[in-house]
Design a protein around this motif. Structure first.
Motif, PDB file in Angstrom:
ATOM      1  N   PHE A   1       0.840  -1.201   0.000  1.00 33.12           N
ATOM      2  CA  PHE A   1       0.000   0.000   0.000  1.00 33.12           C
ATOM      3  C   PHE A   1       0.873   1.248   0.000  1.00 33.12           C
ATOM      4  CE2 PHE A   1      -2.335   3.342   2.257  1.00 33.12           C
ATOM      5  CZ  PHE A   1      -3.386   3.499   1.375  1.00 33.12           C
ATOM      6  N   LYS A   2       1.981   1.184   0.714  1.00 32.89           N
ATOM      7  CA  LYS A   2       2.907   2.332   0.784  1.00 32.89           C
ATOM      8  C   LYS A   2       3.408   2.701  -0.613  1.00 32.89           C
ATOM      9  CE  LYS A   2       7.314   3.716   2.810  1.00 32.89           C
ATOM     10  NZ  LYS A   2       8.477   3.266   3.563  1.00 32.89           N
ATOM     11  N   ASP A   3       3.770   1.692  -1.426  1.00 36.32           N
ATOM     12  CA  ASP A   3       4.239   1.948  -2.792  1.00 36.32           C
ATOM     13  C   ASP A   3       3.162   2.640  -3.625  1.00 36.32           C
ATOM     14  OD1 ASP A   3       6.638   0.705  -2.147  1.00 36.32           O
ATOM     15  OD2 ASP A   3       6.023  -1.237  -2.984  1.00 36.32           O
ATOM     16  N   VAL A   4       1.926   2.151  -3.526  1.00 35.01           N
ATOM     17  CA  VAL A   4       0.820   2.742  -4.286  1.00 35.01           C
ATOM     18  C   VAL A   4       0.554   4.165  -3.804  1.00 35.01           C
ATOM     19  CG1 VAL A   4      -1.638   2.533  -4.829  1.00 35.01           C
ATOM     20  CG2 VAL A   4      -0.187   0.494  -4.772  1.00 35.01           C
ATOM     21  N   LEU A   5       0.571   4.379  -2.496  1.00 33.88           N
ATOM     22  CA  LEU A   5       0.330   5.715  -1.942  1.00 33.88           C
ATOM     23  C   LEU A   5       1.398   6.698  -2.412  1.00 33.88           C
ATOM     24  CD1 LEU A   5      -1.429   7.340   0.021  1.00 33.88           C
ATOM     25  CD2 LEU A   5       0.133   6.658   1.849  1.00 33.88           C
ATOM     26  N   LEU A   6       2.664   6.286  -2.372  1.00 37.45           N
ATOM     27  CA  LEU A   6       3.745   7.170  -2.843  1.00 37.45           C
ATOM     28  C   LEU A   6       3.610   7.455  -4.329  1.00 37.45           C
ATOM     29  CD1 LEU A   6       6.770   5.663  -0.872  1.00 37.45           C
ATOM     30  CD2 LEU A   6       5.614   7.835  -0.449  1.00 37.45           C
ATOM     31  N   PHE A   7       3.183   6.463  -5.114  1.00 33.93           N
ATOM     32  CA  PHE A   7       2.982   6.671  -6.557  1.00 33.93           C
ATOM     33  C   PHE A   7       1.940   7.754  -6.798  1.00 33.93           C
ATOM     34  CE2 PHE A   7       0.432   5.691 -10.316  1.00 33.93           C
ATOM     35  CZ  PHE A   7       1.388   5.778 -11.302  1.00 33.93           C
ATOM     36  N   HIS A   8       0.826   7.698  -6.069  1.00 35.76           N
ATOM     37  CA  HIS A   8      -0.244   8.683  -6.267  1.00 35.76           C
ATOM     38  C   HIS A   8       0.117  10.052  -5.710  1.00 35.76           C
ATOM     39  CE1 HIS A   8      -3.249   6.241  -8.255  1.00 35.76           C
ATOM     40  NE2 HIS A   8      -2.932   5.251  -7.426  1.00 35.76           N
TER      41      HIS A   8
END
Length: 135
Positions: free
Chosen positions: A125-132
């Motif tokens: 989830f952290k990776d997706v959050l940083l991407f957005h």
């Protein structure tokens, strides 16, 4: 034939082999040399059958493995069910709060499939959050 259903058979053995039997039969908790020799022959016959069939597991080991794997499979099934329930709840929460068209959804799904495939499912989830956040 004796009272145990056994018959007498003549077997010729070298003195070296008989001395080895004599030295080991008590260590194997066999009351007689005959029992030791019979166990040894059964084990050797089992090995020969295994070589012919290609897949040989003693029945006791097979039953233990089937039982253990059955319990493991049942546990995984219950855990996956709980996970899917939580995922469904999350989907309903997000679906009720997000404005998205069918086309936008289809694009996101295609992107997600490619991302999961390229990372072999190793996404946090952290990776997706940083991407957005970078957008």
């Amino acid at each position: 034939m004796d009272k145990n259903g056994k018959s007498r058979h003549s077997v010729w053995l070298s003195d070296d082999v008989w001395r080895e039997v004599d030295a080991l039969y008590k260590l194997d908790n066999c009351p007689t040399r005959n029992e030791f020799v019979e166990k040894a022959l059964r084990q050797y016959c089992g090995r020969l059958h295994a070589e012919r069939t290609g897949a040989y597991l003693p029945r006791a080991l097979q039953e233990v493995l089937e039982g253990t794997l059955g319990v493991f499979g049942d546990r995984l099934g219950r855990l996956l069910f709980k996970l899917v329930v939580e995922h469904n709840m999350t989907n309903h929460l997000l679906g009720g709060d997000v404005d998205m068209t069918r086309d936008e959804y289809s694009k996101m799904r295609g992107s997600s499939v490619r991302e999961v495939a390229s990372t072999h499912g190793n996404i946090s989830f952290k990776d997706v959050l940083l991407f957005h956040q970078e957008e």
